[in-house]
Motif scaffolding. Structure first.
Motif, short mmCIF file in Angstrom:
data_model
loop_
_atom_site.label_atom_id
_atom_site.label_comp_id
_atom_site.label_asym_id
_atom_site.label_seq_id
_atom_site.Cartn_x
_atom_site.Cartn_y
_atom_site.Cartn_z
N PRO A 313 0.83 -1.19 0.00
CA PRO A 313 0.00 0.00 0.00
C PRO A 313 0.87 1.25 0.00
O PRO A 313 1.98 1.25 0.51
CB PRO A 313 -0.79 -0.12 1.31
CG PRO A 313 0.10 -0.92 2.21
CD PRO A 313 0.84 -1.87 1.31
N SER A 314 0.36 2.30 -0.59
CA SER A 314 0.99 3.62 -0.52
C SER A 314 -0.14 4.64 -0.60
O SER A 314 -1.26 4.31 -0.98
CB SER A 314 2.00 3.82 -1.64
OG SER A 314 1.39 3.73 -2.92
N MET A 315 0.15 5.85 -0.21
CA MET A 315 -0.89 6.88 -0.19
C MET A 315 -0.36 8.18 -0.79
O MET A 315 0.85 8.45 -0.75
CB MET A 315 -1.37 7.14 1.24
CG MET A 315 -2.15 5.99 1.86
SD MET A 315 -3.74 5.67 1.07
CE MET A 315 -4.66 7.11 1.60
N ILE A 316 -1.29 8.97 -1.31
CA ILE A 316 -0.95 10.28 -1.85
C ILE A 316 -1.58 11.33 -0.93
O ILE A 316 -2.80 11.52 -0.93
CB ILE A 316 -1.47 10.45 -3.29
CG1 ILE A 316 -0.81 9.41 -4.20
CG2 ILE A 316 -1.19 11.87 -3.79
CD1 ILE A 316 -1.45 9.28 -5.56
N TYR A 317 -0.75 11.94 -0.11
CA TYR A 317 -1.18 13.00 0.79
C TYR A 317 -0.52 14.31 0.33
O TYR A 317 0.64 14.54 0.63
CB TYR A 317 -0.74 12.73 2.23
CG TYR A 317 -1.17 11.42 2.84
CD1 TYR A 317 -2.50 11.18 3.19
CD2 TYR A 317 -0.24 10.42 3.07
CE1 TYR A 317 -2.87 9.97 3.78
CE2 TYR A 317 -0.61 9.22 3.66
CZ TYR A 317 -1.93 9.01 4.01
OH TYR A 317 -2.30 7.81 4.59
N TYR A 318 -1.15 15.12 -0.48
CA TYR A 318 -2.56 15.20 -0.86
C TYR A 318 -2.60 15.49 -2.35
O TYR A 318 -1.81 16.30 -2.85
CB TYR A 318 -3.26 16.29 -0.05
CG TYR A 318 -3.17 15.99 1.43
CD1 TYR A 318 -4.07 15.10 2.03
CD2 TYR A 318 -2.18 16.55 2.21
CE1 TYR A 318 -3.98 14.80 3.38
CE2 TYR A 318 -2.08 16.25 3.56
CZ TYR A 318 -2.98 15.37 4.15
OH TYR A 318 -2.87 15.07 5.47
N PRO A 319 -3.53 14.87 -3.10
CA PRO A 319 -3.51 15.01 -4.56
C PRO A 319 -4.03 16.35 -5.07
O PRO A 319 -3.69 16.75 -6.19
CB PRO A 319 -4.41 13.86 -5.03
CG PRO A 319 -5.35 13.63 -3.88
CD PRO A 319 -4.53 13.90 -2.65
N LEU A 344 4.50 19.67 -5.68
CA LEU A 344 4.47 18.53 -4.78
C LEU A 344 3.26 17.63 -5.00
O LEU A 344 3.36 16.40 -4.89
CB LEU A 344 4.50 19.02 -3.33
CG LEU A 344 5.82 19.62 -2.85
CD1 LEU A 344 5.66 20.27 -1.48
CD2 LEU A 344 6.92 18.56 -2.81
N VAL A 345 2.10 18.21 -5.28
CA VAL A 345 0.88 17.39 -5.33
C VAL A 345 0.93 16.34 -6.45
O VAL A 345 0.23 15.33 -6.37
CB VAL A 345 -0.39 18.25 -5.47
CG1 VAL A 345 -0.60 19.11 -4.24
CG2 VAL A 345 -0.37 19.10 -6.74
N SER A 346 1.76 16.54 -7.44
CA SER A 346 1.87 15.56 -8.52
C SER A 346 3.03 14.60 -8.31
O SER A 346 3.23 13.69 -9.13
CB SER A 346 2.04 16.27 -9.87
OG SER A 346 3.26 16.98 -9.90
N ARG A 347 3.78 14.77 -7.20
CA ARG A 347 5.01 13.98 -7.03
C ARG A 347 5.14 13.25 -5.69
O ARG A 347 5.94 12.34 -5.58
CB ARG A 347 6.23 14.89 -7.22
CG ARG A 347 6.42 15.37 -8.65
CD ARG A 347 7.50 16.44 -8.74
NE ARG A 347 7.80 16.80 -10.13
CZ ARG A 347 7.11 17.68 -10.83
NH1 ARG A 347 6.06 18.28 -10.28
NH2 ARG A 347 7.45 17.94 -12.09
N VAL A 348 4.38 13.65 -4.67
CA VAL A 348 4.58 13.02 -3.36
C VAL A 348 3.93 11.64 -3.30
O VAL A 348 2.88 11.40 -3.90
CB VAL A 348 4.03 13.90 -2.20
CG1 VAL A 348 4.84 15.17 -2.06
CG2 VAL A 348 2.55 14.22 -2.40
N LEU A 349 4.57 10.76 -2.57
CA LEU A 349 4.05 9.42 -2.34
C LEU A 349 4.51 8.95 -0.97
O LEU A 349 5.70 9.02 -0.65
CB LEU A 349 4.54 8.44 -3.41
CG LEU A 349 3.92 7.04 -3.36
CD1 LEU A 349 2.46 7.09 -3.81
CD2 LEU A 349 4.71 6.07 -4.24
#
Length: 382
Positions: A313-319, A344-349
């Protein structure tokens, strides 16, 4: 190997099951479910841990933010500055109270409020700044407080994600949530100090604000059936306080384990051409509520999907940043360009991080990430 979870609360419970079960049983036997003695016991212990003068229990972290704003005698149209790169709760309470949210950028390395963007956003209407200690990282509080004091602005620390962390500054070491005018904490189950339901507290060193917020939490009342101000019904129930009482003893241990997991990931993932691992500035003791990477030169969303297919599992905080949320489009009279936030919103994981991760599980997660990145890159070349 266990099924990998973003947060494994079941295994954490199993390690302290005897203490948790006894604490819950004690509450049931006392039958003091609301504002019982265990609530005061917990808030007293939390005050001792943080060195905050007043710790006021409430229903959840969002309520804590709302009550903090209600205590400041703000007027409709007063401006409240918040980073756009945060969970929506930070900002929705601002709009709910008829105040004007003003969004600022974050630093691309710390993910916390950018001081230059903050300074440029201050106007004569600015009444509150809400720095967010995001992912377990402490905001750079000393310059924020200096800026606020120079402009007669209150500071509410959004400490929902960073309890257990601390700030190292010129004036000493301070626990997160103890430097601002007021602070809010969430005990959502996945937090570093999590309940088994909703819960929160508000902290302040002001006697006057503490007395007012206690009233607000209790329908605006100090004496039963006599209501002096408009308030809400927001309480930390005794069952959750009992659970938190047990888990508070382990908070530093939990934070240390999260830091150890982060250090392990860093060793495996550092210097990879497509990965930027979390940055720790010298002033912040990061407690890693989330372990959040920046992915460069590879499609983040495809990596996210590829990990899921491999059982990670992984999450995108915040898309979607707050300033681009549909709920705020009719409330804004300005156009925002927040380049770091939009980057950041298109790259963080965020990868799994919790107190029960084994080295075998961490190695599996890291290896799967590296393999998925290579797969995604190869597909993009076809």
């Amino acid at each position: 190997m266990n099924t990998i979870q973003m947060v494994d609360l079941k295994r954490q419970y199993q390690n302290i099951q005897t203490e948790i079960d006894a604490a819950i049983k004690d509450v049931i036997e006392r039958a003091a479910f609301i504002n019982g003695p265990v609530v005061k016991e917990f808030t007293d212990k939390l005050a001792s841990y943080t060195k905050a003068k007043h710790v006021i229990p409430c229903g959840n972290g969002t309520d804590a933010l709302q009550i903090a704003l209600m205590a400041l005698d703000l007027q409709p149209g007063d401006e409240v500055i918040t980073p756009s790169f945060t969970f929506i709760a930070t900002v929705e309470v601002v709009a709910l109270l008829g105040l004007t949210p003003v969004f600022v950028d974050v630093d691309p390395d710390t993910f916390t409020v950018n001081l230059e963007s903050l300074q440029q956003a201050i106007t004569p209407k600015t009444k509150v700044i809400i720095p967010v200690h995001l992912y377990g990282q402490c905001s750079n509080m000393e310059p924020i407080m200096e800026l606020a004091q120079a402009n007669n602005i209150a500071v509410i620390e959004d400490n929902a994600q960073s309890i257990g962390g601390h700030y190292v500054g010129q004036h000493g070491i301070h626990k997160t949530g103890t430097m601002g005018t007021i602070s809010s904490i969430s005990f959502f189950p996945s937090k570093n100090l999590g309940a088994y339901g909703d819960g929160g507290v508000i902290m302040t060193n002001s006697d006057e604000l503490a007395a007012k917020m206690i009233k607000i939490c209790n329908h605006g009342s100090e004496k039963r059936y006599y209501h002096e101000i408009v308030g809400v019904n927001s309480r930390l129930d005794s069952m959750q306080a009992a659970i938190l009482n047990v888990k508070l003893k382990y908070l530093d241990q939990y934070c240390d384990k999260r830091r150890a997991v982060a250090a392990y990931y860093n060793r495996i993932l550092a210097n990879h051409v497509n990965i930027i691992t979390p940055f720790e500035p010298p002033y912040s003791h990061h407690v890693y509520h989330q372990y959040t990477l920046i992915l460069e030169g590879v499609d983040r969303d495809l990596v996210h999907q590829g990990l899921a297919q491999r059982g990670v599992p992984s999450m995108i905080y915040y898309p979607v940043p707050c300033h681009q949320q549909e709920m705020f489009q009719n409330l804004q009279d300005r156009t925002y360009h927040l380049p770091h936030t939009e980057y950041l919103v298109s790259r963080v994981l965020s990868l799994p991080i919790h107190t029960e991760l084994t080295e075998e599980e961490m190695a599996f997660i890291a290896i799967q990430l590296l393999e998925v990145i290579e797969e995604v890159k190869q597909k993009s070349y076809i």
